[in-house]
Design a protein around this motif. Sequence first.
Motif, PDB file in Angstrom:
ATOM      1  N   ASN A  18       0.830  -1.196   0.000  1.00  0.00           N
ATOM      2  CA  ASN A  18       0.000   0.000   0.000  1.00  0.00           C
ATOM      3  C   ASN A  18       0.872   1.257   0.000  1.00  0.00           C
ATOM      4  N   THR A  60      -4.024  -4.659  -6.753  1.00  0.00           N
ATOM      5  CA  THR A  60      -5.178  -4.598  -5.847  1.00  0.00           C
ATOM      6  C   THR A  60      -5.093  -3.430  -4.872  1.00  0.00           C
ATOM      7  N   ASP A  62      -4.162  -0.368  -5.858  1.00  0.00           N
ATOM      8  CA  ASP A  62      -4.541   0.826  -6.620  1.00  0.00           C
ATOM      9  C   ASP A  62      -6.052   0.740  -6.793  1.00  0.00           C
ATOM     10  N   LYS A  63      -6.773   1.110  -5.760  1.00  0.00           N
ATOM     11  CA  LYS A  63      -8.207   0.849  -5.656  1.00  0.00           C
ATOM     12  C   LYS A  63      -9.053   1.833  -6.458  1.00  0.00           C
ATOM     13  N   SER A  65     -11.862   2.742  -5.717  1.00  0.00           N
ATOM     14  CA  SER A  65     -12.591   3.607  -4.784  1.00  0.00           C
ATOM     15  C   SER A  65     -11.772   4.823  -4.345  1.00  0.00           C
ATOM     16  N   ASP A  66     -10.466   4.830  -4.632  1.00  0.00           N
ATOM     17  CA  ASP A  66      -9.626   5.980  -4.266  1.00  0.00           C
ATOM     18  C   ASP A  66      -9.982   7.181  -5.134  1.00  0.00           C
ATOM     19  N   TYR A  69      -7.991   7.493  -8.441  1.00  0.00           N
ATOM     20  CA  TYR A  69      -7.807   6.246  -9.189  1.00  0.00           C
ATOM     21  C   TYR A  69      -7.715   6.488 -10.694  1.00  0.00           C
TER      22      TYR A  69
END
Length: 168
Positions: A18, A60, A62-63, A65-66, A69
Amino acid sequence: MLVWDSLVIIGQTEAKCNQLVQLAKKHDVLVVVDDVYNLLWFQPCEPPSKPLQPPARLLTFDKASDPDYGRSHVISVGTFSKFLAPGIRLGWLEASEKILSRLYTSGLAVAGGSFNHYMSRVVSVALKSGQITQHVDAVRQELKKRMDKLCDVLEKHLPNGCSFVKPE
């Protein structure tokens, strides 16, 4: 651009993965992960208490939902040559829709010169039929047997003071 080998990620904590993605976002760097061995993880020796899962891939983290993104900071590169046939030279990319759409419209996908069109169709049919999944499971089992035998030999014959970590 930073190229990150999936072998480096295996065994790393989720926090470190992360952190790498957050650094890529902070400095607006694209990380290309060579995820060619991710599907070939080994099962643990003990019966699992939960369904077996491969190690988490950097992609995974690099979401979608960020909030940022859409800027796209991770591309995962896979290949069929590690578990289907060494000479196949056929693979895939996983990335955000933004990156994939750029690749689709770049002309690379329709140029024809570098893709193996015939083998792409063969692999596509095998994927749709589920044969690839069955084959990968069989390859993983065979590689685990070989790894277990090698580890047994190492445990038996390594001189005092030498050690190794059994791969997962």
